[in-house]
Design a protein around this motif. Structure first.
Motif, PDB file in Angstrom:
ATOM      1  N   ILE A  49      22.468 -24.408  18.150  1.00 15.87           N
ATOM      2  CA  ILE A  49      23.105 -24.405  19.480  1.00 15.87           C
ATOM      3  C   ILE A  49      23.706 -25.774  19.829  1.00 15.87           C
ATOM      4  N   GLY A  50      23.623 -26.711  18.922  1.00 15.22           N
ATOM      5  CA  GLY A  50      24.251 -28.007  19.184  1.00 15.22           C
ATOM      6  C   GLY A  50      23.391 -28.962  19.996  1.00 15.22           C
ATOM      7  N   PHE A  90      18.547 -16.147  20.085  1.00 12.64           N
ATOM      8  CA  PHE A  90      18.157 -17.169  21.057  1.00 12.64           C
ATOM      9  C   PHE A  90      19.397 -17.903  21.562  1.00 12.64           C
ATOM     10  N   ALA A  91      20.341 -18.146  20.676  1.00 13.59           N
ATOM     11  CA  ALA A  91      21.560 -18.857  21.079  1.00 13.59           C
ATOM     12  C   ALA A  91      22.287 -18.085  22.177  1.00 13.59           C
ATOM     13  N   GLU A  92      22.316 -16.767  22.045  1.00 10.41           N
ATOM     14  CA  GLU A  92      23.006 -15.939  23.046  1.00 10.41           C
ATOM     15  C   GLU A  92      22.379 -16.160  24.431  1.00 10.41           C
ATOM     16  N   ALA A  93      21.047 -16.147  24.472  1.00  9.89           N
ATOM     17  CA  ALA A  93      20.347 -16.376  25.748  1.00  9.89           C
ATOM     18  C   ALA A  93      20.527 -17.816  26.211  1.00  9.89           C
ATOM     19  N   ALA A  94      20.457 -18.747  25.269  1.00  7.66           N
ATOM     20  CA  ALA A  94      20.541 -20.172  25.618  1.00  7.66           C
ATOM     21  C   ALA A  94      21.921 -20.529  26.159  1.00  7.66           C
ATOM     22  N   PHE A  95      22.961 -19.999  25.546  1.00  6.12           N
ATOM     23  CA  PHE A  95      24.318 -20.332  26.030  1.00  6.12           C
ATOM     24  C   PHE A  95      24.551 -19.740  27.426  1.00  6.12           C
ATOM     25  N   GLN A 132       9.739 -37.870  18.142  1.00  6.18           N
ATOM     26  CA  GLN A 132       9.901 -36.571  17.492  1.00  6.18           C
ATOM     27  C   GLN A 132      11.371 -36.206  17.482  1.00  6.18           C
ATOM     28  N   ALA A 133      11.831 -35.670  16.375  1.00  4.50           N
ATOM     29  CA  ALA A 133      13.216 -35.210  16.292  1.00  4.50           C
ATOM     30  C   ALA A 133      13.300 -34.034  15.335  1.00  4.50           C
ATOM     31  N   SER A 134      14.354 -33.255  15.501  1.00  7.95           N
ATOM     32  CA  SER A 134      14.522 -32.064  14.667  1.00  7.95           C
ATOM     33  C   SER A 134      15.857 -32.121  13.936  1.00  7.95           C
ATOM     34  N   SER A 135      15.972 -31.283  12.931  1.00  6.32           N
ATOM     35  CA  SER A 135      17.294 -31.044  12.351  1.00  6.32           C
ATOM     36  C   SER A 135      17.306 -29.647  11.779  1.00  6.32           C
ATOM     37  N   GLY A 136      18.464 -29.149  11.464  1.00  8.07           N
ATOM     38  CA  GLY A 136      18.595 -27.787  10.939  1.00  8.07           C
ATOM     39  C   GLY A 136      18.426 -27.776   9.437  1.00  8.07           C
ATOM     40  N   PRO A 137      19.137 -26.884   8.752  1.00  8.67           N
ATOM     41  CA  PRO A 137      19.030 -26.796   7.293  1.00  8.67           C
ATOM     42  C   PRO A 137      19.363 -28.143   6.658  1.00  8.67           C
ATOM     43  N   LEU A 138      18.797 -28.384   5.507  1.00 13.35           N
ATOM     44  CA  LEU A 138      19.012 -29.652   4.815  1.00 13.35           C
ATOM     45  C   LEU A 138      20.504 -29.928   4.643  1.00 13.35           C
ATOM     46  N   ALA A 139      21.250 -28.884   4.344  1.00 15.71           N
ATOM     47  CA  ALA A 139      22.682 -29.045   4.089  1.00 15.71           C
ATOM     48  C   ALA A 139      23.414 -29.578   5.321  1.00 15.71           C
ATOM     49  N   PRO A 143      12.520 -23.119  15.974  1.00 18.36           N
ATOM     50  CA  PRO A 143      13.255 -23.968  16.918  1.00 18.36           C
ATOM     51  C   PRO A 143      14.008 -25.128  16.275  1.00 18.36           C
ATOM     52  N   ALA A 144      13.511 -25.637  15.153  1.00 20.85           N
ATOM     53  CA  ALA A 144      14.232 -26.723  14.479  1.00 20.85           C
ATOM     54  C   ALA A 144      15.629 -26.245  14.077  1.00 20.85           C
ATOM     55  N   PHE A 145      15.706 -25.013  13.624  1.00 17.57           N
ATOM     56  CA  PHE A 145      16.999 -24.463  13.208  1.00 17.57           C
ATOM     57  C   PHE A 145      17.835 -24.055  14.419  1.00 17.57           C
ATOM     58  N   ILE A 146      17.150 -23.548  15.452  1.00 17.69           N
ATOM     59  CA  ILE A 146      17.871 -23.147  16.667  1.00 17.69           C
ATOM     60  C   ILE A 146      18.510 -24.369  17.327  1.00 17.69           C
TER      61      ILE A 146
END
Lengths: 392, 392
Positions: free
Chosen positions: A71-72, A26-31, B245-252, A64-67
Motif C-alpha cells: 500500500i506504499g 486489505f489494500a482495498e479497505a486501507a485505501f 522497527q521497520a518493515s519491507s516487502g518481498p526481497l525483490a 503486514p510486512a508485505f501489506i
C-alpha cells in the motif's frame, strides 16, 4: 496520554470465497480508509493488522510486512496480531494506546481474512485452533459445539425452557438479517422469520443453521490519529473514549461462572471506566454474534440487559434501533459476515459511520452519539471492548 | 515517556523436538524470568508473546490467552505477535513502548516455538510462508535459497572471490560454535573448524550445512518494568535505551540495494538515535545469524564494520570477545538454536545477562556496558533493533 480519534474507515464487501490475496483485500479497505481520512499512504507511521489464518488460507505469514509495502506505507513498523476473531480489535487497541502515548501520530489498524477461501472443512478445523487444542478440539469441541453447550447452560442457569431460548435466539438472527439486507457490504442478504430459523437444519442442538454466522472473506481498516492530527484532517473525528482487553484460558477454566464470560466483563469495565460512562450511555453497539446465543450473552456481559433477560429484550425490540440500545445495525457477524481477523475492524467501521450519521437510512441509529464494539476471540480467550464518541 | 528496564530474564534450553506444549515451554521461561525479577505472576499486567508457527506445530492459535491462564497471569491482555523470526522482538518492543507510555508497569514479553517439533519438511515449508508467498516460495525460494542468492550478490557487489567469502562465512560459524560450547542452554554444542564447515554438505551453493542454523524448540521471556517498579525490585535493572522497527516487502522490492537491507538500517538508526549512541558504543551484540552470510550482512547493516568488510573482521577476531564488538557470545542462532518466535527474546536474555556480568566466564564480555539485539523476520520483512544499558 493524548486524545485519539478515528479519522477514516474502510471496508471491503464481505463475501464467500473470492480471488483476491490478503494484501489486495486489505489494500482495498486501507485505501478507502485513507481516502476517507484525506491522507496518503506516506503519512502512515505504523500498520497493525489482525489476521488469524493467512498462513492456512494462502501460505502467507507475517502479512503486514508485505501489506505495508503493497500500500506504499514503506518501511513502517508492521505488526501482525492473532487474537483469533478479536485480532483486529487487539490491533486497533494497540494503535489507540501507542497514538495516545505519542509514539505515533497516524496509524492504520484493521484486519483481513480469507475464511471462506479456506473451504468449510478446513475452516472449521482451523477455527478450532482458537479453543484449547489439548482438551477442547480433541473432545469434538468445534465452535458450534462450544456455543451449543453455552446455550444449554444458559437455559439451565436462568431456568428458561429451551424452546423459549430458541425463539429468542431466532429473533437475534432475524434482527441481524433485517439490518444486513440494507448493508451493501454484507455477505448474506436475506429476510428470514423466526419459523425460518427454527426449521433451518440443526448444526449442534439447540443451534440451527440460521443461528450461525458464515465463514467470510474480507478486510476492514481504520485510520487512528492523534487529536492534533485529527483536527487538521477531519471535520468529524470520532474519538476513542475507552478501551479494554482481557484474556482467559480454556472455557472450562471459567467453571460455574459460565455462561457469563469474566474476561468480557473485565474488558468492558475497563472501557467504561476509561470513557467515564455506563452501559446506559451506549446508543449503538456492534457485538460479537458469531452465534445468536453469543449475541445474547454479549449483550448481558456488556451490561445492557439483566442476566438471563437479553433474549426477551430482543423479542421486545429493546435491542434494536429505537430500543434501549441499537445492537448490530450492520447485520452483525450473522448477516454482514465474519472474516475472523477483520471482524473487529468492521465493527469499528460501522460504529464510526453510525456516529457520523452516514449509513443507509433503513439502519441508521438516530442521533447516535456514543458507540461501542465488543469482540470475542476463540471461546472467550481474548475479549476487547472499545468505546467511541462523536468529536463534534 | 518513562524509562523502562528489563528486571528479569528466562530461557529454556533450546533443543530438537521435545514433548512440552507451547504453554509449558513458555511457562518454563516465564517462571525463570519472574523468579529472576522477584515477582509473582499476579504482578504481571500484560503478556506479549511472539509465536510464528504454533498453529502448525500443535494446532494451537491465540496461544498467549492460554499461556496467561496457565502461568497464573489471569485475565491480563495477552497478545500474540507474528513477525516471523522477529516475533519476540516485536513483542518486547511493544512492551517497552507501552510501559514507557505508562499504560502498564510490568509486562512479560517473549516468545515460544516448536520449530524442531514441526519436522524438517514441514518446518522448511512453513518457514517459507514468511517470504512472499506469491513470488518467492513458488520459485523455490526457501530461506537457504534466499541467503545463498544474497551471498552471491554480496560477493559480486564487493568484488570478493566466492571462495574467500566462503572462508569468511565459515569463520562466523566457527566463532558461534566456539561460544555455544559454553552456553548450557544452546542447542548444538560442538567444535568445528573452517575446513569442517567447508566440507560439510552443500545446502544451497555457496551455503554449507554448517553455515545454517538448526530448527529448534524453545522459549524465552523477559520482565519489562517501569523505572519506578524496577527501583524497588531489582538491584541491577538493565534499561532499554533504544528501540527501532521497520518493515519491507518481498526481497525483490529492495532491488539494487541488496545485499544490504534497508529496513534493518532504518530500524537500527531509530534505536541508535533514541539511545543517543553510535555503533562504536556497542560492547556486545546478539545479531541474526540464521545463516553465516546473514550475520555478515547484519554486522555491516548495524554499522559495526564497513560494507563488504565484516567477514574479514570475523577472520581477524574483531567481531569476537576482545575485538571491536563482541558478536553472538551466546552461540547465536547457529549454535544456540533458532526457535523462530522465541529468538528475539533469547537475544535479549543473553544481552541482559552479559551486561550483568553473569554468563559463563569462557564467553563473558568483560566490562560490557551497552548491548544490542538485531532480529530479522522472514527475508527482511520485519526488522527490530533494541539497545540496552546497565542501570548501575
Amino acid at each position: 496520554m493524548r486524545k485519539v480519534a478515528v479519522i477514516g474507515v474502510g471496508q471491503t464487501r464481505f463475501s464467500g470465497a473470492q480471488g483476491k490475496s490478503l494484501s489486495e483485500l486489505f489494500a482495498e479497505a486501507a485505501f478507502e480508509a485513507l481516502a476517507d481520512a484525506h491522507i496518503e499512504s506516506k503519512s502512515v507511521q505504523a500498520l497493525f493488522v489482525g489476521n488469524a489464518l493467512g498462513d492456512f488460507a494462502e501460505g502467507q505469514g507475517m502479512t503486514p510486512a508485505f501489506i505495508a509495502d503493497y500500500i506504499g506505507a514503506w518501511n513502517v513498523p508492521a505488526n501482525r496480531y492473532d487474537g483469533a476473531c478479536a485480532s483486529a480489535s487487539v490491533a486497533i487497541r494497540d494503535a489507540f494506546l501507542l497514538v495516545a502515548a505519542g509514539v505515533y501520530d497516524i496509524v492504520i489498524a484493521g484486519g483481513v481474512e480469507r475464511a471462506a477461501s479456506l473451504g468449510t472443512p478446513l475452516a472449521t478445523r482451523t477455527f478450532a485452533m482458537f479453543s484449547d487444542s489439548r482438551y477442547e478440539f480433541p473432545a469434538g469441541m468445534t465452535f458450534p459445539g462450544v456455543f451449543a453447550l453455552l446455550a444449554h447452560r444458559y437455559a439451565a442457569v436462568y431456568g428458561l425452557p429451551i424452546e423459549k431460548l430458541k425463539e429468542q435466539m431466532a429473533q437475534v438472527s432475524v434482527q441481524s438479517y433485517n439490518h444486513g439486507m440494507f448493508n451493501p457490504k454484507a455477505h448474506l442478504k436475506k429476510s428470514v422469520t423466526i419459523p425460518d430459523v427454527l426449521k433451518s437444519f440443526t448444526v449442534a442442538t439447540p443451534i440451527q443453521l440460521h443461528d450461525c454466522c458464515p465463514f467470510s472473506d474480507g478486510a476492514a481498516a481504520v485510520v487512528v490519529a492523534s487529536e492534533e492530527a485529527a483536527k487538521t484532517l477531519s471535520p468529524r473525528p470520532v474519538f476513542i473514549a475507552g478501551a479494554g482487553q482481557a484474556s482467559s484460558g480454556p472455557l472450562a477454566s471459567q467453571g460455574a461462572y459460565l455462561p457469563r464470560l469474566k474476561a468480557r466483563e473485565l474488558s468492558a469495565r475497563q472501557a467504561y471506566a476509561m470513557a467515564g460512562i455506563t452501559p446506559a450511555d451506549i446508543d449503538v453497539c456492534e457485538l460479537h454474534d458469531c452465534f445468536s446465543i453469543a449475541g445474547i450473552i454479549a449483550a448481558e456481559g456488556l451490561g445492557f440487559f439483566e442476566q438471563g433477560k437479553a433474549g426477551e429484550a430482543w423479542l421486545k425490540g429493546e435491542a434494536d434501533i429505537g430500543g434501549k440500545v441499537a445492537i448490530n445495525p450492520s447485520g452483525g457477524l450473522k448477516s454482514k459476515g465474519h472474516p475472523i481477523g477483520a471482524t473487529g475492524a468492521a465493527q469499528v467501521y460501522e460504529v464510526v459511520r453510525q456516529l457520523r450519521g452516514e449509513v443507509e437510512p433503513e439502519r441508521q441509529v438516530p442521533e447516535a452519539r456514543i458507540g461501542m464494539t465488543d469482540t470475542l476471540g476463540g471461546d472467550g480467550g481474548t475479549m476487547v471492548s472499545l468505546i467511541f464518541k462523536r468529536g463534534w
